[in-house]
Design an enzyme around this catalytic site. Structure first.
Site, PDB file in Angstrom:
ATOM      1  CG  ASN A   7     -64.563  60.485 -59.814  1.00 55.04           C
ATOM      2  OD1 ASN A   7     -63.509  59.836 -59.981  1.00 55.04           O
ATOM      3  ND2 ASN A   7     -65.086  60.712 -58.917  1.00 55.04           N
ATOM      4  CE  LYS A  14     -67.544  57.066 -56.861  1.00 51.03           C
ATOM      5  NZ  LYS A  14     -66.983  57.584 -55.895  1.00 51.03           N
ATOM      6  NE  ARG A  93     -61.031  62.152 -57.980  1.00 48.66           N
ATOM      7  CZ  ARG A  93     -61.682  61.585 -56.710  1.00 48.66           C
ATOM      8  NH1 ARG A  93     -62.687  61.110 -56.584  1.00 48.66           N
ATOM      9  NH2 ARG A  93     -60.780  61.367 -55.892  1.00 48.66           N
ATOM     10  CG  HIS A 182     -58.950  61.116 -51.039  1.00 44.35           C
ATOM     11  ND1 HIS A 182     -58.355  60.579 -49.755  1.00 44.35           N
ATOM     12  CD2 HIS A 182     -59.610  60.464 -51.637  1.00 44.35           C
ATOM     13  CE1 HIS A 182     -58.689  59.272 -50.006  1.00 44.35           C
ATOM     14  NE2 HIS A 182     -59.390  59.156 -50.965  1.00 44.35           N
ATOM     15  CG  HIS A 208     -61.455  61.834 -47.573  1.00 39.70           C
ATOM     16  ND1 HIS A 208     -62.471  62.655 -48.470  1.00 39.70           N
ATOM     17  CD2 HIS A 208     -61.604  60.684 -48.157  1.00 39.70           C
ATOM     18  CE1 HIS A 208     -62.983  61.787 -49.432  1.00 39.70           C
ATOM     19  NE2 HIS A 208     -62.579  60.477 -49.112  1.00 39.70           N
ATOM     20  N   GLY A 210     -62.969  57.200 -45.970  1.00 37.74           N
ATOM     21  CA  GLY A 210     -63.800  56.311 -46.570  1.00 37.74           C
ATOM     22  C   GLY A 210     -63.227  55.032 -47.055  1.00 37.74           C
ATOM     23  CG  ASN A 211     -64.668  52.070 -49.897  1.00 41.73           C
ATOM     24  OD1 ASN A 211     -65.089  51.396 -48.963  1.00 41.73           O
ATOM     25  ND2 ASN A 211     -65.504  52.536 -50.994  1.00 41.73           N
ATOM     26  NE  ARG A 241     -55.024  52.157 -52.029  1.00 44.79           N
ATOM     27  CZ  ARG A 241     -56.269  53.193 -52.041  1.00 44.79           C
ATOM     28  NH1 ARG A 241     -56.479  54.088 -51.248  1.00 44.79           N
ATOM     29  NH2 ARG A 241     -56.747  53.300 -53.408  1.00 44.79           N
ATOM     30  CG  ASP A 283     -69.103  48.258 -46.508  1.00 45.57           C
ATOM     31  OD1 ASP A 283     -69.459  48.929 -47.487  1.00 45.57           O
ATOM     32  OD2 ASP A 283     -69.879  48.709 -45.506  1.00 45.57           O
ATOM     33  NE  ARG A 285     -72.495  51.224 -45.249  1.00 47.41           N
ATOM     34  CZ  ARG A 285     -73.013  51.913 -46.501  1.00 47.41           C
ATOM     35  NH1 ARG A 285     -74.052  52.741 -46.196  1.00 47.41           N
ATOM     36  NH2 ARG A 285     -72.216  51.853 -47.377  1.00 47.41           N
ATOM     37  N   GLY A 333     -66.049  59.296 -42.028  1.00 43.99           N
ATOM     38  CA  GLY A 333     -66.051  60.516 -41.281  1.00 43.99           C
ATOM     39  C   GLY A 333     -67.386  61.226 -41.223  1.00 43.99           C
ATOM     40  CG  ASN A 335     -72.532  58.439 -43.201  1.00 46.69           C
ATOM     41  OD1 ASN A 335     -73.255  59.433 -43.100  1.00 46.69           O
ATOM     42  ND2 ASN A 335     -71.984  58.299 -44.521  1.00 46.69           N
ATOM     43  CD  GLU A 386     -64.098  63.353 -53.647  1.00 46.49           C
ATOM     44  OE1 GLU A 386     -64.794  62.690 -53.266  1.00 46.49           O
ATOM     45  OE2 GLU A 386     -63.086  63.260 -54.117  1.00 46.49           O
TER      46      GLU A 386
HETATM   47  P1  ADP Z   1     -64.879  56.120 -51.609  1.00 41.49           P
HETATM   48  O1  ADP Z   1     -63.497  56.317 -50.813  1.00 41.49           O
HETATM   49  O2  ADP Z   1     -65.221  54.919 -52.315  1.00 41.49           O
HETATM   50  O3  ADP Z   1     -65.252  57.584 -51.923  1.00 41.49           O
HETATM   51  P2  ADP Z   1     -66.799  56.839 -49.527  1.00 41.49           P
HETATM   52  O4  ADP Z   1     -66.077  57.978 -48.825  1.00 41.49           O
HETATM   53  O5  ADP Z   1     -68.006  56.813 -50.083  1.00 41.49           O
HETATM   54  O6  ADP Z   1     -65.694  55.835 -50.066  1.00 41.49           O
HETATM   55  O7  ADP Z   1     -67.024  55.648 -48.194  1.00 41.49           O
HETATM   56  C1  ADP Z   1     -67.632  54.436 -48.243  1.00 41.49           C
HETATM   57  C2  ADP Z   1     -67.032  53.870 -46.856  1.00 41.49           C
HETATM   58  O8  ADP Z   1     -67.879  54.503 -45.932  1.00 41.49           O
HETATM   59  C3  ADP Z   1     -67.940  52.545 -47.016  1.00 41.49           C
HETATM   60  O9  ADP Z   1     -66.577  51.546 -46.272  1.00 41.49           O
HETATM   61  C4  ADP Z   1     -68.847  52.541 -46.081  1.00 41.49           C
HETATM   62  O10 ADP Z   1     -69.292  51.361 -45.495  1.00 41.49           O
HETATM   63  C5  ADP Z   1     -68.522  53.387 -45.053  1.00 41.49           C
HETATM   64  N1  ADP Z   1     -69.521  53.889 -44.110  1.00 41.49           N
HETATM   65  C6  ADP Z   1     -70.661  54.554 -44.499  1.00 41.49           C
HETATM   66  N2  ADP Z   1     -71.499  54.904 -43.478  1.00 41.49           N
HETATM   67  C7  ADP Z   1     -71.003  54.268 -42.482  1.00 41.49           C
HETATM   68  C8  ADP Z   1     -71.363  54.144 -40.991  1.00 41.49           C
HETATM   69  N3  ADP Z   1     -72.587  54.614 -40.673  1.00 41.49           N
HETATM   70  N4  ADP Z   1     -70.600  53.349 -40.321  1.00 41.49           N
HETATM   71  C9  ADP Z   1     -69.338  52.976 -40.621  1.00 41.49           C
HETATM   72  N5  ADP Z   1     -68.872  52.960 -41.961  1.00 41.49           N
HETATM   73  C10 ADP Z   1     -69.726  53.611 -42.901  1.00 41.49           C
END
Ligand code: ADP
Length: 398
Positions: A7, A14, A93, A182, A208, A210-211, A241, A283, A285, A333, A335, A386
């Protein structure tokens, strides 16, 4: 049968090895910052105990990074194979189907040529995808390889959903339309949700987050609409973005800031979203922590991004003629209970009855229903996978 999953992102790689008979992941790894001064290689050999390798390298390109992956796969301490010939197939991928492919394909000279033609549709990712395909073909001569496309799941969208309202001849000539991304994640969680829901014709909205973030509207397992477009820039507020923006802002900002179009798109792709509004970073978090510590711009961007998801849920409920299930997946989503709560509060009018305690204490890495059993609309938190989708499609095609 051992399937290597590759990927490649524009500057990342990855990989996993999956034993498809058991669907178990044997090795999982990642390499970042390819083409920069320092790349970190993280390589985890699964099993008990798990063995973890981490080291810093300098890679000029994906081919160099893949060479190290192949060395690690047969290394004495962190290897999973005694010989590389134990890899039976490779699943790649690949970003973009373009209009040429309708689903996953076996890789050969002809399909590689079509992917090369589609580089302009994904100028950052497609060259990395193709480099990895060519390197693997050299390292594993004769081993079957399959391309699994990130846009493929969305190819069932009806034309009125994927068209942009630009002059029709330019759609025909240049294939400018919504493609969505995605796809492997949306496909995986759709499958899990359909199993959990049972029955037919279910209307599912997948978030979905994430980043990169996108949302899809799915009916009876088929995608009807999705928020990303010709490129992943459209739609939700993401790590870096902007997502949806009035296109006329581009001319205005280019004029004010003296940007050319490349600088402008870099600004919208890399400097906006969580990073641009909060000033804290991209990020999730970090932004969450800053918001909890009272940072108002971090609070603002969390509210903006949740509001955008909420608006799309409303729009997709209308598009689907109702909704049976809302799914949360991706790093945020899965976490961030806070994000889910911001999105879902106020959606009771759709028939949602939430178990807010369950949302807050949702166990990680499990399929969890966070709505009450009596809720008309089910809400699930589903860890995406994935790589497993890529492995299954690779097995099915070879
Ligand atoms: P990618 O789009 O790179 O595949 P992921 O789906 O792995 O990304 O998501 C990564 C994002 O999820 C990061 O911004 C990370 O900080 C965020 N994240 C993970 N755990 C938490 C949490 N508990 N609260 C808020 N954001 C979180």
């Amino acid at each position: 049968m051992n399937i290597l999953i590759v990927n490649a992102g524009s500057s990342s790689l990855k990989y996993q090895v999956i034993d498809i008979a058991t669907e178990q992941c044997l090795v999982s790894g990642g390499i970042d910052c390819i083409g920069q001064e320092k790349s970190t290689v993280s390589h985890d050999l699964m099993g008990t105990p798990k063995k973890e390798y981490e080291a810093t390298y300098k890679f000029d390109n994906h081919t160099q990074a893949l060479n190290v992956v192949f060395e690690l796969l047969v290394s004495k301490d962190f290897g999973v194979f005694t010989d590389i010939s134990e890899i039976d197939a490779v699943g790649h991928r690949v970003l973009h189907t373009g209009v040429d492919f309708t689903g996953s394909v076996l890789i050969n000279d002809e399909t590689i040529a079509i992917m090369e033609k589609n580089i302009p549709l994904g100028p950052l990712h497609m060259p990395a995808n193709i480099d990895c395909i060519k390197s693997c073909a050299k390292l594993l001569p004769g081993v079957p390889m399959v391309a699994v496309f990130d846009t493929a799941f969305h190819l069932t969208m009806p034309k009125h959903a994927y068209m942009y309202a630009i002059p029709y001849e330019d759609y025909e000539k240049y294939q400018v339309r919504r493609y969505g991304f995605h796809g492997t994640s949306h496909k995986y969680v759709t499958g899990v949700a359909m199993e959990l829901l049972g029955g037919e014709n279910k209307r599912i909205i997948n978030c979905h987050l994430g980043n990169g973030s996108s949302i899809s509207a799915v009916k009876d397992g088929k995608c009807q609409d999705t928020s990303m477009g010709l490129t992943p820039l459209e739609g939700l507020v993401m790590g870096t973005r902007s997502g949806d923006i009035d296109p006329a802002c581009l001319e205005y900002l280019m004029d004010k800031k003296g940007f050319d179009i490349h600088q402008m798109l870099n600004y919208l792709n890399k400097e906006s979203g969580f990073k641009g509004v909060s000033g804290v970073g991209s990020d999730g978090r970090e932004v969450q922590a800053a918001a909890e510590n009272g940072n108002e711009r971090a609070q603002l961007v969390l509210e903006m991004s949740a509001y955008r998801v909420k608006k799309y849920i409303g729009a997709y409920t209308a598009a689907l003629g109702g909704v049976d299930c809302i799914v949360f997946t991706g790093g945020i989503g899965e976490n961030s209970y806070d994000t889910r709560e911001r999105v879902l509060r106020g959606l009771e009018y759709l028939g949602l009855d939430m178990d807010w305690d369950k949302n807050k204490n949702c166990p990680r890495k499990q399929n969890v229903e966070i709505s009450k059993p009596s809720s008309k609309v089910k809400v699930f938190v589903l860890p995406t996978n994935e790589e497993l989708v890529i492995a299954r499609e690779t097995r099915d095609l070879i």
